[in-house]
Each structure stands twice: as C-alpha cells, then as structure tokens.
Design a protein around this motif. Structure first.
Motif, PDB file in Angstrom:
ATOM      1  N   ALA A 344       0.817  -1.213   0.000  1.00  0.00           N
ATOM      2  CA  ALA A 344       0.000   0.000   0.000  1.00  0.00           C
ATOM      3  C   ALA A 344       0.852   1.265   0.000  1.00  0.00           C
ATOM      4  CB  ALA A 344      -0.924  -0.004   1.212  1.00  0.00           C
ATOM      5  N   LEU A 345       2.023   1.215   0.639  1.00  0.00           N
ATOM      6  CA  LEU A 345       2.843   2.406   0.820  1.00  0.00           C
ATOM      7  C   LEU A 345       3.931   2.598  -0.236  1.00  0.00           C
ATOM      8  CD1 LEU A 345       3.273   2.303   4.713  1.00  0.00           C
ATOM      9  CD2 LEU A 345       1.557   3.534   3.361  1.00  0.00           C
ATOM     10  N   THR A 348       3.822   4.963  -6.424  1.00  0.00           N
ATOM     11  CA  THR A 348       3.148   4.485  -7.632  1.00  0.00           C
ATOM     12  C   THR A 348       4.111   4.088  -8.739  1.00  0.00           C
ATOM     13  OG1 THR A 348       1.289   5.939  -7.122  1.00  0.00           O
ATOM     14  CG2 THR A 348       1.398   5.058  -9.363  1.00  0.00           C
ATOM     15  N   SER A 354       6.448  -3.009  -6.316  1.00  0.00           N
ATOM     16  CA  SER A 354       5.045  -3.324  -6.041  1.00  0.00           C
ATOM     17  C   SER A 354       4.704  -4.748  -6.451  1.00  0.00           C
ATOM     18  CB  SER A 354       4.132  -2.340  -6.788  1.00  0.00           C
ATOM     19  OG  SER A 354       4.281  -1.032  -6.296  1.00  0.00           O
ATOM     20  N   VAL A 417      -4.490   3.162  -1.638  1.00  0.00           N
ATOM     21  CA  VAL A 417      -3.743   3.109  -0.373  1.00  0.00           C
ATOM     22  C   VAL A 417      -4.674   2.804   0.802  1.00  0.00           C
ATOM     23  CG1 VAL A 417      -2.331   4.411   1.258  1.00  0.00           C
ATOM     24  CG2 VAL A 417      -1.914   4.615  -1.196  1.00  0.00           C
ATOM     25  N   LEU A 421      -4.697  -0.696   3.028  1.00  0.00           N
ATOM     26  CA  LEU A 421      -4.425  -0.608   4.463  1.00  0.00           C
ATOM     27  C   LEU A 421      -5.605  -1.156   5.280  1.00  0.00           C
ATOM     28  CD1 LEU A 421      -2.628   2.854   4.815  1.00  0.00           C
ATOM     29  CD2 LEU A 421      -1.611   0.568   4.998  1.00  0.00           C
TER      30      LEU A 421
END
Length: 469
Positions: A344-345, A348, A354, A417, A421
């Motif tokens: 999530a963090l 991009t 990722s 995000v 989370l």
C-alpha cells in the motif's frame, strides 16, 4: 478359533488405518467440488469485465460489487443451513443435494437478460457451494486417518486455486476471442464440472462416525466392514454423550473458544482473498500494474500473480506437513500483514517493487489458506462438526461479501492506499486472534483434536476430557 494372523489385524482404530480406495474416492469427489468453486469464483470477475466491455448490461460500481459478492452471500446462508441439517439428518443426502443446486443454478445463468437475474442465480449457486463446504469437509475429515488428514484437507486450497487460475486463463482467452456473447459461456463453464461431480456422488454411503454417534450401530458397522475392514473400530464412540447437540451448542462454554477462533481466523484470511482476487484486473489497473484495456490487452502481471497463487497453494501442503498448524498460521498472518502494508505504501512509480510485494502477499495468502480446510474440521466433535464448519464458513463468507462488495466502491471513493491498508487491518486482527486462541491439532485423532476447551483453561490444549466424538 482366532488365528495368529487374525490377531495381528484386530482392533485397528479408524484414525490409524492406511489410505485405501474409498479414501481416494471421497477425496476426489470433495476435490472436484472445490475445483468447481474456484472456477466459478474466478470466472465471474472476468465475465463482469466482458459484460461491461460489450455493454451487455449496465453495471455501476455497486452492481459490480453485488455480482462479485452474490455467490459469497449465498454461501453464507448455505453453509449455515446445510451445516446444521447435515448434523441432524446425516451427511450423505446434503452431499448430493448441494451439487444438484449448484448444477442447475450454474447452467441457468446462460439465459439471463438483466443484472438482477444473474444476481439471484449467483445467490442460489452460493447456497449450494455453502452446503458443500460444510458437509464436504466434514465427510472427508470423518474418514481420513490422522497421519494424512492435514495434508489432504489442506490440499483443498490447491484444488480451489487450480480452478481459479484455469478460470482466469479461460477468461483471458474469451476476452480476446470473437465468440458472440462469450460471457454467457464463461458463466456456465463450471456447470459441466458440477454435473460430473453430482453424478459421481450418487451412492456414497453415510459417515460411519455420524451413524455411530446417532445410534445406528449396525449401519455404521456395515459401512466399516465394506469399505475399511472387519478389524476396524471406532474406538470409544460407544461412550458418546447423546445425539446431535445443534448449532446453538457451538456457543456453550465448552465450544465457544473454538467457535470464535475458527470464525475469526477463517474470515480474516478469505475476506482479503476474495476482495482482491475477484476484482484483480480492476485492482491492477488502479495500481498501474496492468495495461488491461477495454479491448483486452496485456495480462502479464495477472498471469504472473496467478502462478504465485498456485505455487503458494502447493507450498502450503509442504508447510502443513512440516510445521505445526499453529506456528504456520501465526507466521502466515504476520507476513501477510507486513507485505500488504508495504504494498500500500510503495510509491506508484515503483512498479517492480510493487509487483514483488504483491507476489510475496499472493504466495503467502495462498499457502496459509490451506489451513481453512483443516482447523474447522479438526476443532469440533461429531455432534456439531458440520455445524461448526458451516458456521465458520458462513462467517468467513459474510466477511468476504462485505469486502468484495465494498472493494470497487472503496477504490473509487478512497483510492488504493486506504483500501489496501484496510485489508491489512483485517489481517492484523487475524494475527492477534490466532496468537491468543489457535489450538495445535497436528498428529492428533479427531477425538483429541475436538476435545472441548473451557474458558478457564486458557490456551492449554493438552488437557484430556471424557467427551468423545
């Protein structure tokens, strides 16, 4: 007169007999059901993409979420209803009836014209799947020997994942084909599998454990003699405390800890699973990890992650055999929580990072999902086993309904995000509950596994009780 050879084969406990042809047959029939379930869940996400692309139906975010979650909602009610019924009237009839419902509802999807029609049929199909989850796990757990029970029950996740992955591959092929209204064929494809399973299940005998526990000693003995041998016994089943107790018994002090644990850990695993992988094409596009377009396009990341799903499921069989059930579960929840937070963090633009975190998450989630087929089946005694599995399955699917229904909406309203989370928070809660309440059931007989634990005993699981299955 008893010969020396006869003496050597006397009084073999049902939990300690070797695998035979009947075990293999029961395993194949239950695995076929889970393959069908994974296939049916995997195909709906791809079908929704095609329905939207072709303009076959008008689908907004709410309808998309509802269609994705419909089978899971049906599964909630099916697991509750059929689980309780199977404890009352026996396993065998529900074992066949559940797949009759699945088969008919699946084929009926071919003729839908409106979203509400598809929604209703997905709900009905889910009813059958829920019933099969409750009784299928129960039937197989009640006949498998303890040395192979964990690996075989855990393998449900592998079979489910194979069905899901094949559905995704078939869906990609249909998306890129010129078949008219291909989404209709996609939706009914699981029906052919379901029909085969339904026919093959006809004639399966009742669970001898259930028969013995409910006073049908002669029938139980006949089944044991025919499928397992005249030397096989059900141990201390004759000391059972009476007939089926009913689903409300799951909330009595002697069962409540097992009930809460199984419902919670099961839900915390499958809620993120179904939410993410039902809408994986949409999620990858939102995260910038796929070039999925309306005309169909690159699916490299999606196929890559599906391979990790399959690899994780296979690895889960090894982990189940190698490590303790409790340790595997707690470690799995920890890795899942950390990897999803990291995913999530991640900025991009960091595509490779990722994808790497997503791969770790996918592999671990698939591996630890093996335990959802083991813990509920091993945690409850025969009078409430099907009810216990049904309740745990139902609660898990209720969580999945909410997460699957809300995921498309959350992605639009709050972004990737916050959505990821939130799912990580569910996994963290599962970690805490597993740390506090997870029992250890490896290498135990069903009697030992299902010994009720009173609240005053805390997490001490080794205490023996008189209660029998």
């Amino acid at each position: 007169m008893i010969t020396p050879v006869q003496k050597r084969v006397e009084n073999v406990d049902f939990d300690d007999i070797p695998i035979n042809r009947f075990h293999i047959r029961m395993t194949a029939l239950t695995f076929g059901a889970h393959f069908n379930d994974g296939f049916a869940v995997g195909i709906i996400g791809m079908a929704i993409v095609m329905i939207a692309r072709d303009g076959a139906m008008e689908l907004d975010a709410w309808l998309t979420g509802a269609l994705g979650a419909a089978a899971l909602l049906g599964l909630f009610f099916g697991a509750l209803i059929f689980g309780a019924v199977a404890d009352k009237i026996g396993r065998q009839r529900v074992f066949a009836l559940s797949f009759l419902v699945i088969t008919l509802a699946t084929f009926a999807q071919f003729w839908v014209q409106e979203p509400w029609q598809l929604l209703i049929l997905r709900l009905i199909m889910g009813l059958g799947i829920g019933g099969d989850y409750a009784v299928g796990h129960t039937m197989l757990a009640e006949v498998l020997p303890r040395k192979r029970r964990g690996e075989i029950l855990g393998s449900f996740s592998v079979i489910w994942t194979i069905g899901y992955v094949l559905a995704t591959i078939l869906g990609i092929w249909f998306l890129q084909s010129d078949v008219p209204e291909a989404w209709r064929w996609m939706l009914i494809a699981p029906g052919f599998i379901a029909a085969i399973v339904l026919v093959a299940r006809l004639g399966i005998p009742e669970s001898p454990r259930w028969l013995k526990r409910n006073g049908h000693d002669a029938r139980a003995r006949q089944i044991l003699d025919k499928h397992f041998g005249t030397h096989v016994t059900l141990g201390d089943e004759e000391n059972a405390e009476g007939p089926t107790e009913g689903m409300l018994a799951l909330f009595k002090p002697k069962y409540i800890r097992r009930t809460l644990f199984n419902c919670t850990f099961f839900a915390c695993i499958v809620a993120p699973y179904f939410a993410i992988y039902t809408f994986l094409p949409t999620l990858l596009k939102q995260m910038g990890l796929s070039d999925l377009a309306e005309s169909g396009g690159g699916y490299a990341v999606e196929v890559y992650l599906n391979m990790f799903l399959l690899a994780g499921a296979l690895a889960g069989i090894y982990f189940t055999a190698k490590f303790s059930r409790r340790g595997f579960l707690i470690t799995g929840f920890f890795v899942l929580t950390i990897s999803l937070i990291a995913l999530a963090l991640v900025p991009t633009g960091a595509t490779l990072v990722s994808v790497a975190f997503f791969a770790v998450f996918t592999f671990t989630l698939s591996a630890v999902s093996n335990l959802v087929g083991i813990f509920p089946a091993e945690s409850f005694p025969t009078p409430v086993r099907s009810s216990g599995i049904g309740l745990a399955t139902a609660i898990s699917r209720l969580g999945s309904v909410v997460s699957t229904f809300l995921l498309p909406v959350m992605l639009i309203e709050f972004g990737v995000v916050v959505t990821m989370l939130s799912l990580a928070g569910i996994l963290a809660f599962g970690l805490v509950v597993s740390w506090l309440w997870a029992p250890e059931t490896k290498n135990k007989t069903l009697t030992e596994c299902a010994t009720p634990i009173l609240p005053s005993q805390g997490r001490v699981e080794g205490t023996r009780h008189k209660t029998r299955i």
